[in-house]
Design a protein around this motif. Structure first.
Motif, PDB file in Angstrom:
ATOM      1  N   ASP A 100       0.833  -1.211   0.000  1.00 44.18           N
ATOM      2  CA  ASP A 100       0.000   0.000   0.000  1.00 44.18           C
ATOM      3  C   ASP A 100       0.862   1.253   0.000  1.00 44.18           C
ATOM      4  OD1 ASP A 100      -2.333  -1.496   0.038  1.00 44.18           O
ATOM      5  OD2 ASP A 100      -2.566  -1.382   2.219  1.00 44.18           O
ATOM      6  N   ALA A 101       1.930   1.220   0.772  1.00 43.95           N
ATOM      7  CA  ALA A 101       2.758   2.420   0.940  1.00 43.95           C
ATOM      8  C   ALA A 101       3.813   2.567  -0.147  1.00 43.95           C
ATOM      9  CB  ALA A 101       3.434   2.387   2.310  1.00 43.95           C
ATOM     10  N   LEU A 102       4.463   1.466  -0.514  1.00 40.92           N
ATOM     11  CA  LEU A 102       5.638   1.558  -1.381  1.00 40.92           C
ATOM     12  C   LEU A 102       5.395   1.113  -2.814  1.00 40.92           C
ATOM     13  CD1 LEU A 102       8.385   0.287   1.118  1.00 40.92           C
ATOM     14  CD2 LEU A 102       7.531   2.615   0.744  1.00 40.92           C
ATOM     15  N   LYS A 103       4.356   0.356  -3.072  1.00 38.80           N
ATOM     16  CA  LYS A 103       3.922  -0.076  -4.401  1.00 38.80           C
ATOM     17  C   LYS A 103       4.842  -1.147  -5.006  1.00 38.80           C
ATOM     18  CE  LYS A 103       0.787   3.041  -3.888  1.00 38.80           C
ATOM     19  NZ  LYS A 103      -0.509   2.622  -3.290  1.00 38.80           N
ATOM     20  N   VAL A 104       4.188  -2.075  -5.669  1.00 42.09           N
ATOM     21  CA  VAL A 104       4.899  -3.137  -6.370  1.00 42.09           C
ATOM     22  C   VAL A 104       5.428  -2.579  -7.688  1.00 42.09           C
ATOM     23  CG1 VAL A 104       4.663  -5.387  -7.484  1.00 42.09           C
ATOM     24  CG2 VAL A 104       3.470  -4.923  -5.327  1.00 42.09           C
ATOM     25  N   ARG A 105       6.703  -2.790  -7.941  1.00 38.33           N
ATOM     26  CA  ARG A 105       7.321  -2.246  -9.153  1.00 38.33           C
ATOM     27  C   ARG A 105       6.982  -3.142 -10.343  1.00 38.33           C
ATOM     28  NH1 ARG A 105      11.464   1.600  -9.380  1.00 38.33           N
ATOM     29  NH2 ARG A 105      12.281   1.887 -11.494  1.00 38.33           N
ATOM     30  N   HIS A 106       6.192  -2.607 -11.251  1.00 37.47           N
ATOM     31  CA  HIS A 106       5.768  -3.364 -12.434  1.00 37.47           C
ATOM     32  C   HIS A 106       5.382  -2.369 -13.523  1.00 37.47           C
ATOM     33  CE1 HIS A 106       3.617  -6.222 -14.992  1.00 37.47           C
ATOM     34  NE2 HIS A 106       4.163  -7.199 -14.279  1.00 37.47           N
ATOM     35  N   PRO A 107       5.722  -2.657 -14.791  1.00 36.47           N
ATOM     36  CA  PRO A 107       5.398  -1.690 -15.852  1.00 36.47           C
ATOM     37  C   PRO A 107       3.899  -1.529 -16.096  1.00 36.47           C
ATOM     38  CG  PRO A 107       6.304  -3.719 -16.775  1.00 36.47           C
ATOM     39  CD  PRO A 107       6.497  -3.798 -15.303  1.00 36.47           C
ATOM     40  N   THR A 108       3.084  -2.485 -15.647  1.00 35.29           N
ATOM     41  CA  THR A 108       1.637  -2.384 -15.803  1.00 35.29           C
ATOM     42  C   THR A 108       1.038  -1.698 -14.580  1.00 35.29           C
ATOM     43  OG1 THR A 108       1.575  -4.427 -17.107  1.00 35.29           O
ATOM     44  CG2 THR A 108      -0.505  -3.670 -16.126  1.00 35.29           C
TER      45      THR A 108
END
Length: 730
Positions: A420-428
């Motif tokens: 929620d805070a840092l976000k999953v790194r993904h191009p989509t």
């Protein structure tokens, strides 16, 4: 000319090559320059080949001086390594520990080894494969070298970490075609490129020589087109391949050939192709294209023999043996050539690697923030993993470089608050899954990729954390072990590699034995004696927060936190937890009354405390006095002489003294309890004076409906503990 002083110890000198006085009249890298100006310049090509042969010669003589070491694999890469250095790309790592003699030779020639008192070839031979000298396989403690290399298939992680932390600098990584057989080498680079498509300033350099250690490599039958397709299939847009076979004027029959047997003209033509190819590949990688350079040349090219037989030397392969002498004489250079090579390589990259590569200085990182912890009330229930997740989120907000990795997914481990805070790194971009292109959470489904990036970042000076299901951590642990050992001998401070493993065996009942593999805790326990490895077993959500802060604020250590993702009782305050983490253990319960014998429970873990407290009730009903001690940091419970703490960088000599230890663990009987294996409790069992003692711990997995049922299957029940105490004391 007389041989330069640094050449003392060289056993064979040769004659000047044809056109030496023209092509090597002066170093092509002038004082103050970073590298050669033009890769097509004939003098640059000529002097690059001199450097390649100098590296081969030193590699063979140094290994021959001990009848030990590995000259063959590196020899087939010599033109590529020399080209990288001559072009000024000196932040070089490798996944091939067997290439150590060649890398040490490069650090000798650029003067970096003078930092450790190695000034001559004689010094280098004396210190090779000796204590406090040049290790048998690569060590990041050697001046000028960026990273260790021993186990295959790890070097690419260091190159990618370096590229991420240092945009604009190239991080080449040499990869053996034997090491390509490791399961994750190309896979990890493909994952990284998906998450960090803009970070292409790392350059795999495949040393395709047709052989592994004792036989033909598993990719030796590939055609050039098939090899190119293989790399393109893993996302590499630019594949630059130079095949020595195309320059062969000696009619060698095998598909892999030894370029050192060519005429000088064709050797130079091959070297020019390599130099220009490396230059092209380097510029491509630095300008946003995922690129690989491949040098195809027979293993052992230019040393004592070829093929897999060149891989390593045996005790009989010494400098007085005819085949070693012949190999050295074939590569022998005149004194003038040695001076040219020394001048060029000591200037390449802006100066000796010990003064210029990125790991020779501490990375400037943000100060450790003051973490806002939640004080959970004693007696209430809280989820340890979630409590830590809130702090991880704070850490990531404070430190933009901070990376969280987790192959199993944070949501599955009750740490959605991190995503929620840092976000999953993904191009989509997808808000449902907290996905953003610039997130700080790296979640490829690959434990090696996750562990590797986290470990590489920590070794190169940046904070990170690797999160995993405990059962699958074994798939990423090898590089963590490599990095903790490397941190133990670094000449600088670097953030510790921090890991947190949850979803332990006791939480995996319905998933069955495939997800019940706590035996890795024995691995951690064995490494406690290394001196800089700390398995931490917080007993509740408060202790979990303290463990995270304690680990993240440390340097040059391997910190491993093991905790649950289920709501569990809180036993200690934050203040008590902080004291316990430093001391190693704390009493979380002690009977107020009781006329009978004293029973001490020494416990690692959190969920396993549930049957311990039930046993406490049963024992107190029988008149026993009970003390429950949470061993939250068992490394501190060893005696100082049990641990190699004084041999490591940034040593920690915090060990509990006898008086405090005995105050915690003295009793008529001591019962050591773990929800995993028993080895983490070794320091308690070594030191306790209790006349009676026993252990309750994990045995094996099974499909069950609850944690209680899996504990019962393993004999970890209140009834069993009570019965054992009675058997011991009555």
């Amino acid at each position: 000319m007389n041989a330069p002083v640094f050449c003392e110890g060289i056993q064979h000198f040769g004659e000047k090559w044809l056109d030496f006085d023209t092509q090597a009249a002066s170093p092509v890298i002038a004082a103050g320059q970073h590298g050669i100006a033009d890769s097509s310049d004939s003098s640059a090509v000529y002097q690059t080949l001199l450097a390649a042969d100098a590296l081969r010669y030193l590699t063979l003589q140094v290994t021959g001086s001990k009848g030990s070491g590995h000259p063959g694999g590196y020899a087939s890469s010599a033109e590529a390594h020399a080209s990288l250095m001559m072009l000024g790309h000196t932040n070089i790592v490798t996944e091939v520990g067997h290439h150590a003699p060649g890398f040490y030779s490069s650090m000798f020639l650029d003067t970096s080894l003078e930092e450790m008192g190695i000034r001559t070839v004689a010094d280098m031979m004396a210190r090779f494969r000796e204590k406090h000298g040049l290790l048998g396989h690569l060590s990041g403690a050697i001046p000028g070298l960026l990273a260790p290399a021993g186990p295959l298939g790890q070097g690419q992680h260091f190159a990618m970490a370096g590229a991420l932390l240092h945009p604009g600098k190239l991080f080449p990584v040499t990869i053996g075609d034997g090491g390509m057989g490791e399961p994750y080498v190309l896979n990890s680079m493909m994952h990284f490129n998906t998450a960090y498509p803009e970070v292409t300033n790392f350059l795999p350099v495949l040393v395709w020589n047709g052989y592994s250690q004792e036989h033909h490599s598993m990719v030796s039958r590939m055609t050039n087109d098939e090899m190119v397709a293989y790399w393109k299939g893993h996302g590499f847009k630019n594949v630059v391949l130079v095949d020595a076979k195309e320059f062969d004027d000696t009619h060698q029959e095998l598909p892999y050939v030894d370029s050192t047997q060519f005429s000088l003209g064709q050797r130079l033509a091959f070297t020019k192709a390599v130099l220009q190819g490396v230059d092209k590949a380097s510029q491509s990688a630095l300008n946003g294209t995922l690129t690989v350079f491949i040098i195809k040349q027979l293993k052992g090219a230019g040393v004592h023999t070829v093929g897999a037989k060149s891989h390593n030397l045996y005790p009989a392969d010494t400098l007085d043996q005819p085949h070693i002498i012949a190999g050295l004489q074939r590569r022998a250079l005149p004194p003038e050539a040695w001076q040219i090579v020394r001048d060029n390589l000591s200037r390449a990259g802006g100066g000796a690697a010990v003064k210029t590569v990125v790991t020779e200085t501490e990375l400037d990182i943000v100060a450790m923030p003051k973490l806002a912890m939640t004080e959970f009330k004693q007696g209430d229930k809280a989820v340890p993993a979630t409590a830590m997740g809130a702090l991880v989120a704070q850490m990531g907000k404070a430190d933009p470089r901070y990376v969280v990795t987790n192959a199993d997914g944070n949501e599955a481990s009750a740490m959605k608050n991190i995503n929620d805070a840092l976000k999953v790194r993904h191009p989509t971009v997808d808000p449902l899954y907290n996905q953003e292109p610039n997130g700080q959470v790296y979640e490829p489904l690959n434990e090696d990729a996750c562990a590797g990036l986290a470990a590489g970042l920590a070794l190169f000076g940046s904070r990170s954390i690797w999160l995993s299901y405990e059962s699958f951590a074994i798939n990423g642990w090898p590089i963590i072990q490599t990095v903790t050992q490397a941190m133990a001998e670094l000449r600088r401070k670097t953030p510790s590699i921090v890991c947190m493993f949850t979803a332990g065996a006791l939480e995996q009942g319905r998933n069955g034995w495939t997800h019940q593999r706590p035996e890795i805790e024995n691995f951690f326990a064995a490494m406690m004696r290394n001196g800089n490895v700390f398995p931490l077993f917080p007993c509740d959500a408060n202790a979990m927060q303290v463990a995270y802060e304690y680990a993240t604020d440390s340097v040059n250590k391997g910190m491993v936190i093991i905790a649950s993702k289920s709501p569990l009782p809180v036993y200690m305050t934050l203040a008590e937890s902080k004291q316990a983490m430093v001391n190693g253990a704390a009493t979380i319960y002690e009977s107020a009354t009781g006329a009978g014998a004293t029973v001490v429970f020494a416990v690692t873990g959190d969920m396993v405390l549930l049957p311990v407290f039930k046993a406490k009730d049963q024992l107190e009903a029988q008149g026993y006095r009970v003390r429950i001690v949470a061993a939250v940091n068992p490394r501190a419970l060893y005696r100082p002489t049990d641990v190699a703490w004084d041999t490591v960088s940034q040593p920690d000599n915090g060990f509990m003294d006898d008086d405090h230890f005995n105050a915690l663990f003295d009793g008529d009987a001591l019962i050591a309890v773990s929800g995993g294996p028993s080895a983490p409790l070794e320091p308690v069992l070594l030191r306790t004076r209790a006349p009676k003692r026993d252990t309750f711990c994990w045995k094996r997995g099974e499909t069950t409906a609850s944690a209680d049922e899996i504990m019962a299957f393993n004999g970890i029940t209140a009834e069993a503990m009570t019965a054992r105490v009675n058997a011991l004391l009555k």
